[in-house]
Structures are given as C-alpha cells and as structure tokens.
Write a protein that holds these residues in place. Structure first.
Motif, PDB file in Angstrom:
ATOM      1  N   THR A   1       0.816  -1.214   0.000  1.00  0.00           N
ATOM      2  CA  THR A   1       0.000   0.000   0.000  1.00  0.00           C
ATOM      3  C   THR A   1       0.851   1.266   0.000  1.00  0.00           C
ATOM      4  N   LEU A   2       2.019   1.199   0.633  1.00  0.00           N
ATOM      5  CA  LEU A   2       2.894   2.373   0.696  1.00  0.00           C
ATOM      6  C   LEU A   2       3.371   2.810  -0.686  1.00  0.00           C
ATOM      7  N   PHE A   3       3.407   1.884  -1.637  1.00  0.00           N
ATOM      8  CA  PHE A   3       3.983   2.186  -2.946  1.00  0.00           C
ATOM      9  C   PHE A   3       2.980   2.133  -4.104  1.00  0.00           C
ATOM     10  N   ILE A   4       1.993   1.255  -4.025  1.00  0.00           N
ATOM     11  CA  ILE A   4       1.078   1.088  -5.152  1.00  0.00           C
ATOM     12  C   ILE A   4       0.129   2.284  -5.248  1.00  0.00           C
ATOM     13  N   ARG A   5      -0.142   2.722  -6.463  1.00  0.00           N
ATOM     14  CA  ARG A   5      -1.021   3.874  -6.658  1.00  0.00           C
ATOM     15  C   ARG A   5      -1.441   3.967  -8.117  1.00  0.00           C
ATOM     16  N   THR A   6      -2.356   4.852  -8.400  1.00  0.00           N
ATOM     17  CA  THR A   6      -2.714   5.185  -9.778  1.00  0.00           C
ATOM     18  C   THR A   6      -1.992   6.483 -10.145  1.00  0.00           C
ATOM     19  N   PRO A   7      -1.880   6.801 -11.435  1.00  0.00           N
ATOM     20  CA  PRO A   7      -1.139   8.011 -11.841  1.00  0.00           C
ATOM     21  C   PRO A   7      -1.783   9.298 -11.315  1.00  0.00           C
ATOM     22  N   LYS A   8      -0.933  10.293 -11.050  1.00  0.00           N
ATOM     23  CA  LYS A   8      -1.419  11.623 -10.686  1.00  0.00           C
ATOM     24  C   LYS A   8      -1.875  12.351 -11.952  1.00  0.00           C
ATOM     25  N   ASP A   9      -2.643  13.416 -11.751  1.00  0.00           N
ATOM     26  CA  ASP A   9      -3.211  14.139 -12.901  1.00  0.00           C
ATOM     27  C   ASP A   9      -2.147  14.702 -13.831  1.00  0.00           C
ATOM     28  N   ASN A  10      -0.984  15.048 -13.268  1.00  0.00           N
ATOM     29  CA  ASN A  10       0.048  15.676 -14.097  1.00  0.00           C
ATOM     30  C   ASN A  10       1.058  14.666 -14.654  1.00  0.00           C
ATOM     31  N   GLU A  11       0.831  13.382 -14.444  1.00  0.00           N
ATOM     32  CA  GLU A  11       1.749  12.364 -14.933  1.00  0.00           C
ATOM     33  C   GLU A  11       1.296  11.827 -16.284  1.00  0.00           C
ATOM     34  N   ILE A  12       2.202  11.793 -17.225  1.00  0.00           N
ATOM     35  CA  ILE A  12       1.919  11.287 -18.566  1.00  0.00           C
ATOM     36  C   ILE A  12       2.369   9.830 -18.626  1.00  0.00           C
ATOM     37  N   VAL A  13       1.414   8.909 -18.759  1.00  0.00           N
ATOM     38  CA  VAL A  13       1.736   7.484 -18.751  1.00  0.00           C
ATOM     39  C   VAL A  13       1.818   6.901 -20.159  1.00  0.00           C
ATOM     40  N   ALA A  14       1.383   7.670 -21.153  1.00  0.00           N
ATOM     41  CA  ALA A  14       1.487   7.225 -22.546  1.00  0.00           C
ATOM     42  C   ALA A  14       1.602   8.454 -23.429  1.00  0.00           C
ATOM     43  N   THR A  15       2.502   8.429 -24.389  1.00  0.00           N
ATOM     44  CA  THR A  15       2.680   9.551 -25.302  1.00  0.00           C
ATOM     45  C   THR A  15       1.489   9.633 -26.257  1.00  0.00           C
ATOM     46  N   LYS A  16       1.343  10.802 -26.893  1.00  0.00           N
ATOM     47  CA  LYS A  16       0.258  10.968 -27.870  1.00  0.00           C
ATOM     48  C   LYS A  16       0.391   9.965 -29.005  1.00  0.00           C
ATOM     49  N   ALA A  17       1.640   9.716 -29.401  1.00  0.00           N
ATOM     50  CA  ALA A  17       1.876   8.756 -30.491  1.00  0.00           C
ATOM     51  C   ALA A  17       1.423   7.357 -30.104  1.00  0.00           C
ATOM     52  N   GLU A  18       1.707   6.945 -28.849  1.00  0.00           N
ATOM     53  CA  GLU A  18       1.297   5.624 -28.378  1.00  0.00           C
ATOM     54  C   GLU A  18      -0.221   5.506 -28.310  1.00  0.00           C
ATOM     55  N   LEU A  19      -0.877   6.597 -27.820  1.00  0.00           N
ATOM     56  CA  LEU A  19      -2.337   6.566 -27.737  1.00  0.00           C
ATOM     57  C   LEU A  19      -2.976   6.518 -29.116  1.00  0.00           C
ATOM     58  N   GLU A  20      -2.393   7.290 -30.057  1.00  0.00           N
ATOM     59  CA  GLU A  20      -2.915   7.271 -31.431  1.00  0.00           C
ATOM     60  C   GLU A  20      -2.735   5.900 -32.060  1.00  0.00           C
ATOM     61  N   GLU A  21      -1.560   5.313 -31.834  1.00  0.00           N
ATOM     62  CA  GLU A  21      -1.288   3.969 -32.361  1.00  0.00           C
ATOM     63  C   GLU A  21      -2.276   2.964 -31.785  1.00  0.00           C
ATOM     64  N   SER A  22      -2.560   3.105 -30.476  1.00  0.00           N
ATOM     65  CA  SER A  22      -3.499   2.203 -29.825  1.00  0.00           C
ATOM     66  C   SER A  22      -4.902   2.376 -30.393  1.00  0.00           C
ATOM     67  N   LYS A  23      -5.303   3.646 -30.628  1.00  0.00           N
ATOM     68  CA  LYS A  23      -6.631   3.911 -31.188  1.00  0.00           C
ATOM     69  C   LYS A  23      -6.770   3.308 -32.583  1.00  0.00           C
ATOM     70  N   LYS A  24      -5.710   3.458 -33.399  1.00  0.00           N
ATOM     71  CA  LYS A  24      -5.748   2.891 -34.752  1.00  0.00           C
ATOM     72  C   LYS A  24      -5.831   1.367 -34.706  1.00  0.00           C
ATOM     73  N   ALA A  25      -5.069   0.765 -33.782  1.00  0.00           N
ATOM     74  CA  ALA A  25      -5.087  -0.697 -33.663  1.00  0.00           C
ATOM     75  C   ALA A  25      -6.465  -1.193 -33.227  1.00  0.00           C
ATOM     76  N   ILE A  26      -7.080  -0.431 -32.307  1.00  0.00           N
ATOM     77  CA  ILE A  26      -8.418  -0.808 -31.846  1.00  0.00           C
ATOM     78  C   ILE A  26      -9.434  -0.681 -32.967  1.00  0.00           C
ATOM     79  N   ALA A  27      -9.319   0.427 -33.737  1.00  0.00           N
ATOM     80  CA  ALA A  27     -10.242   0.642 -34.850  1.00  0.00           C
ATOM     81  C   ALA A  27     -10.089  -0.444 -35.912  1.00  0.00           C
ATOM     82  N   LYS A  28      -8.835  -0.821 -36.173  1.00  0.00           N
ATOM     83  CA  LYS A  28      -8.573  -1.888 -37.158  1.00  0.00           C
ATOM     84  C   LYS A  28      -9.138  -3.222 -36.670  1.00  0.00           C
ATOM     85  N   ALA A  29      -8.953  -3.502 -35.384  1.00  0.00           N
ATOM     86  CA  ALA A  29      -9.459  -4.759 -34.816  1.00  0.00           C
ATOM     87  C   ALA A  29     -10.985  -4.794 -34.857  1.00  0.00           C
TER      88      ALA A  29
END
Length: 439
Positions: free
Chosen positions: A201-229
């Motif tokens: 519990t001391l370490f596990i958490r979800t991302p803070k609002d100002n933390e970027i966990v995926a780049t725009k390119a990665e999210l776009e790639e993921s969206k395209k892959a989902i759309a293709k699937a």
C-alpha cells in the motif's frame, strides 16, 4: 497568481514497478486469501467433525458474496482514493483470517469466508485491473495484465508447501486422521497478509493528474489498432438475439457442468490427497500445480489464437480428464505410495495446463462466439454459467464423498467434465457455423 503544475512523463521502469506490485499482490495477499484455503479443509473437518460437503460451502458462499459486491466495489474505486480501497480490502481479508482462527462452528467459518472473498475483490479482482488499466491506457496493457495475474501462480509455488509444513507443526496425529491442536496458522497468515499488504500500500497507486503514462503517439497507435481490430471483428448478435439461440443454452449448460466438475479439482484436491500422502508431499504437489498454472495461463491465449475455441477447449477437456484419472488412480493406492506421489504431480501439471479454460476462456469465448455487439453482457452471461456450476460443485463433491467415497466422487466429477466439454465444444462448432451463414 496560481501556479501551474508541470506535466511529467513516467518511465517504463516505474510503470512496470506498478506491475510488479500487482504481481506481488497476487502472489501473497491474494494467495493467502484465496489459493491456500483448500489446504485447511481436511484439518478443520477432522478437528470440528464437520461433513466435507457442509464445510466446503464456504467456497460457495464466498464466491456468491464476491459476485454480488464486485460491481459496487468497482464503482467505489472511481470515487475513493485507491490506496484507501486497497488497504480496506487487505484489512478485511486479514480480519477474516483472524475470525477463521476464532471460529468453531460452521456459520462462523461461512462468515469468515464471505469476508475474505469480499476483501480480496478490493485489492485483486477489481484492484489489480484498475491499477494496470490506469498505468497502461494504450499499448502494453495486455502484457502487463498477463504478468500481474501470473503472480497467483508464482505464489502457489512456495505458499502451498509452506502452508502444508506450517499445518503439520500444529497437527496431532497422521495427515489422514489428525486434527489441529492450535488455530495459530490462521493468525500467522492474518499477520503476513496484513503486513505484506500494508507494505504494498505504501507504494502502489494510480497516476497523478500531471503524470503522462502514454505519449500521444502511443495513444494514437493504440486507437488505430483498436479501430482496425473492430473493423475485422465479427459484429455478432445482440444479447436478446443470443438468448433466443438453443445452442447458446447448450453452451451455457455445458460450461455450468464443467464448473461442477472443476470445483473439486480446485477446492477438494488437498482434502483428498491428505488422506493418501504426507503434508510435505501434498505441499510439493501444490507447488507443481502453481508451475502448471503459470505455464497454462501464459500459453492459453496462444492456444485460443492458434487453434480456435473448439480445439483449445477440447485440449483443456483432455487435460482435465487426465488430471481426474490421476486422482482416481491415487484413490486405489495405499497411504504414502510413491505411485501416488508421481500421479499427484501429474495431476497438478495436467490441471494447471488447462487453467486458461476458465481464467481467460470466458472473455475469449464471449467475443469469439457471439461477437462484439454486446460483448460486456455476453461475458457476464458466459462467466455466470461457470460460476453457478463451480458454486454447486464443491459441496456436491463433499456430499457424494460422505455418502459413498472419494473414488465415487471422482468418477462423478470426471463424468461432469466429459459431458460438459462435449456439450460446450459441440455448441461452439454449431455457433461458428451460424456465424458463417450470417456473414
């Protein structure tokens, strides 16, 4: 003037540290809350003179309670700080083990089991996917989930023998007829579960609002892959249309019967093997089951992708039949037989290799057979069929054993597995044929 918070990208190393914490959650807190409970069945049945069928209802009540509370816990995760939800779940499961240690009557054990299952839903059933989905919103989510849930199998490798050795220290008499001289193991596991959970519990958490966990390119790639699937997906039928299909009901009945047969392999194996082998040997078999599950979970997705639903589930059915045949063989052996030890290990491997059939199987089959139109609803219906069977299976096995013998109970379970898989695979073939006529 208000200060603006600078956005900070998060390294892959830190994201996978969160995956490790989820895996550690599955290995220890979840392993204690869920995986080792079957090892207590035989000692407790002997100690308090319960019937096997009566005591194993703890698994039925626990599963039902977790299913009912899971949606509410999921809603709570969206509104309450995750760390708070996580430690609440840990505290509930640890408290349940304390209550196990203080119990002497069946209703008390039932209540403790219900609490334990509800608690594990906070940090495992709902908690682990919640963390992974937040840290991996796009690419890598599937891999991260796979790694995280392997923790349960890894935990089994060392928790099972440790539990058996600990129980042996607090037992009087042989493994077959002995009883507990102290309920200390429950308090020990309560402490371990709470302390390890508190550290996580001391370490596990979800991302803070100002933390970027995926780049725009990665999210776009993921969206395209989902759309293709989605474009390549079989759109399928609505849930109302599916409910009118006779083959859907045959599929569901088959999966329900499979659940009846498999409940005994997961919940009653230790109670049976304790009558034939030493605690230490049963612990080794539990460890090998963990190894088998680890391999089975990793390879299950590959089998579905490469072989398709019908062939992958046929393979799983064969593995389960072989595993129960090993138990039937052991039932005819004298106590402490080397042949029983070998057959027990074979059971563990066969059973573990097929674990994908009910772990990832429902999610894969719901979409593969009925399409993506009402995927969420169909996943719930498919999973419900297995859950009902599983809830029936554990006490039914105990009833048959009490009325006849373990051997007869295993024959009944192998019959359920064979009939269930035949119905399921036949329904799968017919539903896939209906897909082709619809296209």
């Amino acid at each position: 003037m208000s200060a603006t918070v600078e956005n900070k990208p998060v390294s892959k190393g830190y994201k996978y540290f969160m995956v490790f914490l989820c895996m550690f959650t599955q290995a220890i807190p979840y392993g204690i809350a869920q995986n080792i409970q079957p090892l207590f069945v035989h000692p407790l049945v002997n100690t308090f003179h319960f019937g096997l069928a009566s005591y194993t209802l703890i698994f039925t009540f626990g599963a039902v309670a977790a299913s009912i509370t899971s949606p509410f816990i999921g809603k709570g995760l969206a509104k309450i700080n995750f760390k708070v939800m996580y430690i609440v779940g840990i505290a509930i499961s640890a408290l349940a083990y304390v209550l196990f240690g203080l119990s002497s009557k069946l209703p008390e054990f039932y209540g403790a089991a219900i609490l334990c299952m509800i608690g594990s839903t906070f940090f495992s059933g709902q908690g682990v996917p919640w963390v992974i989905n937040h840290w991996f919103p796009g690419k890598g989510r599937g891999t991260a989930l796979g790694i995280a849930f392997c923790g349960g199998s890894i935990g089994n490798i060392f928790l099972q023998p440790f539990t058996q050795n600990l129980l042996a220290k607090y037992m009087v008499g042989s493994t077959k007829t002995g009883h507990l001289k102290s309920m200390a193991p429950f308090f020990i596991f309560a402490a371990v579960l709470f302390v390890v959970g508190l550290i996580i519990t001391l370490f596990i958490r979800t991302p803070k609002d100002n933390e970027i966990v995926a780049t725009k390119a990665e999210l776009e790639e993921s969206k395209k892959a989902i759309a293709k699937a989605r474009a390549a997906n079989f759109e399928g039928w609505t849930s109302k249309e599916v409910m009118k299909m006779p083959w859907f009901w045959i599929f569901s009945i088959g999966f329900l019967i499979i659940g009846i047969g498999l409940a005994s392999l997961n919940e009653d194996y230790a109670a049976f093997l304790d009558t034939k082998l030493s605690f230490g040997t049963v612990g080794i078999i539990g460890m090998m089951y963990g190894v088998g599950c680890l391999i089975g979970n990793v390879t299950g997705g590959i089998l579905f992708d490469k072989l398709g639903t019908a062939k992958a589930m046929t393979y799983a059915g064969i593995m389960y039949v072989l595993s129960i045949l090993m138990m039937i063989f052991v039932s005819f052996q004298p106590f402490g037989s080397h042949a029983s030890e070998v057959a027990g290990i074979a059971y563990a491997i066969f059973c573990g290799l097929a674990v994908f059939s009910y772990m990832s199987g429902p999610a894969f089959m719901a979409k593969d057979l009925f399409g993506s139109k009402d995927e969420g609803v169909m996943l719930g219906l498919v999973g419900l069929a297995y859950a009902i069977g599983f809830a029936i299976g554990a006490p039914l096995f105990g009833i048959i054993k009490d009325m006849a013998s373990f051997t007869v109970a295993w024959y009944a379970m192998i019959g359920c597995v064979i009939v269930g898989f035949i119905l399921l695979v036949l329904a799968v073939i017919k539903i896939k044929a209906m897909q082709k006529s619809k296209e």
